[in-house]
Design an enzyme around this catalytic site. Structure first.
Site, PDB file in Angstrom:
ATOM      1  N   ASP A 144      -5.140 -12.536   3.688  1.00 54.07           N
ATOM      2  CA  ASP A 144      -6.421 -11.822   4.241  1.00 54.07           C
ATOM      3  C   ASP A 144      -7.639 -12.190   3.358  1.00 54.07           C
ATOM      4  O   ASP A 144      -8.632 -11.734   3.716  1.00 54.07           O
ATOM      5  CB  ASP A 144      -6.222 -10.483   4.505  1.00 54.07           C
TER       6      ASP A 144
ATOM      7  N   HIS B 236       0.751  -1.340  -0.033  1.00 53.57           N
ATOM      8  CA  HIS B 236       0.000  -0.042  -0.021  1.00 53.57           C
ATOM      9  C   HIS B 236       0.757   1.176   0.031  1.00 53.57           C
ATOM     10  O   HIS B 236       0.211   2.358  -0.234  1.00 53.57           O
ATOM     11  CB  HIS B 236      -0.949   0.059   1.209  1.00 53.57           C
TER      12      HIS B 236
END
Length: 367
Positions: free
Chosen positions: A267, A142
């Protein structure tokens, strides 16, 4: 040659959250598992522990690495950002971007995390290991050049790629991001380049909510070299394998990379608190197997997985173990204790048919 496994205990000491407490984290104060954010040491530490207990670690080439150098960091991040990060880190920590808190020493640990990814790529390119896994923490996908975001403080994979381009003259690199959240940092870094294919498989509008659209294809020279595959919540085993078969593998065959790197988040699992997907440990293993086959055909087996997200302390270790055992060609298993529950929770036939039709439509648009 064995699979290289790059890790360092100090990465588990990154204090990624201290919102709910006033403890002086950092230095010799080891962070607590529950420090206020889901990104905590235990998912990574428990993965390493499980590998030790099953004997998988003994089959790997276990390695350490130094921190990424300032010169390596500056190939991706501006000096002004690195200076600000280091100054705040030395002063006791804080937060520079969005959801990126860190304690004293956070700069050094983040540079070490990037160093693990860099060393993993370097060892594969030198032919010292067959392929590699970097247990990097904090994660990196990110992080934009001057804006940390979503637990990510340095762009680990981009730093590793740029180091390899200088050291090895590395040409074309494919980055396959199967973290459930959009790899917006990696996308931003390479959005205008045609030497790095960035492909992100993620839950649509999960995080960040304003990036990851299928229509974002790159710009200038990079037009067509960014591919986003936003999947609906509830996508499971069949959907992810269909994405691999219908989109990822054809894209790799067309691009013909010299190296494949996976931004390996766990995730998308059915047990993760930050997503609503239905992926199992078996899914990650099968995706890894497909990329092993593709890398053998396309780039002499040069394949590196770099750890990203995954927030279930119970289930990440099993996802990681299945992935790494597949990467290493090991017969050692850590039987998935939750597989019966997750198999029963896979999408209904009607929902699965909708998901597969959606993936077929995306394949037509992207390829």
């Amino acid at each position: 040659m064995a699979t290289g496994f790059f890790w360092d205990e100090r990465c588990f000491w990154h204090a990624g959250g201290n919102y709910a407490m006033t403890l002086p984290l950092g230095g010799l104060v080891q962070p607590l598992a529950a420090g206020g954010l889901p990104e905590n040491p235990e998912t990574k530490r428990r993965l390493k522990n499980l590998m030790d207990i099953t004997g998988l670690s003994a089959e790997l080439d276990m390695r350490n690495a130094g921190a990424a150098t300032r010169a390596e960091l500056e190939r991706v991040h501006p000096a002004s950002y690195l200076d600000k990060f280091k100054t705040l880190s030395d002063a006791g920590g804080g937060e520079l971007g969005q959801r990126t808190p860190f304690a004293r020493g956070g700069y050094e640990i983040a540079a070490l995390s990037a160093g693990l990814a860099t060393a993993a790529v370097d060892a594969v390119l030198r032919g010292e290991v067959e392929n590699a896994y970097a247990l990097s923490r904090p994660p990196g996908h990110h992080c934009l050049p001057d804006w940390p975001n979503g637990f990510c403080l340095l762009a680990n994979i981009a730093i590793a790629i740029e180091a390899a381009k200088v050291t090895h003259g590395l040409g074309r690199v494919a980055v396959i991001d199967w973290d459930v959240h959009h790899g917006n940092g990696t996308e931003a870094i390479y959005y205008g380049r045609d030497d790095v294919l960035t492909l992100s498989i993620h839950q649509e509008r999960n995080y960040p909510t304003d990036t990851g659209a299928i229509t974002d294809r790159g710009e200038g020279k990079g037009s067509g070299f960014n591919m986003n595959i936003p999947l609906p919540a509830g996508s499971g085993h069949a959907a992810y394998l269909a994405v691999m078969d219908r989109i990822v593998l054809p894209a790799l065959e067309r691009f013909k990379p010299d190296l494949i790197i996976v931004a390996c988040g766990f995730d998308a699992s059915a047990y993760d608190p930050l997503a609503q997907m239905l992926v199992m440990a078996e899914t990650f293993a099968e995706m890894t197997a497909r990329l092993k086959t593709a890398s053998a055909a396309l780039c002499d087996g040069r394949l590196v997985l770099v750890h990203e997200g995954g927030y279930s302390e119970v289930y990440v270790p099993f996802c990681g173990h299945a992935t790494i055992a597949t990467l290493a060609g090991s017969t050692i298993e850590a039987l998935d204790p939750l597989k019966p529950n997750f198999t029963a929770r896979q999408p209904s036939a009607r929902t699965e048919a909708f998901q597969l039709e959606l993936i077929a439509d995306m394949a037509q648009e992207l390829l």
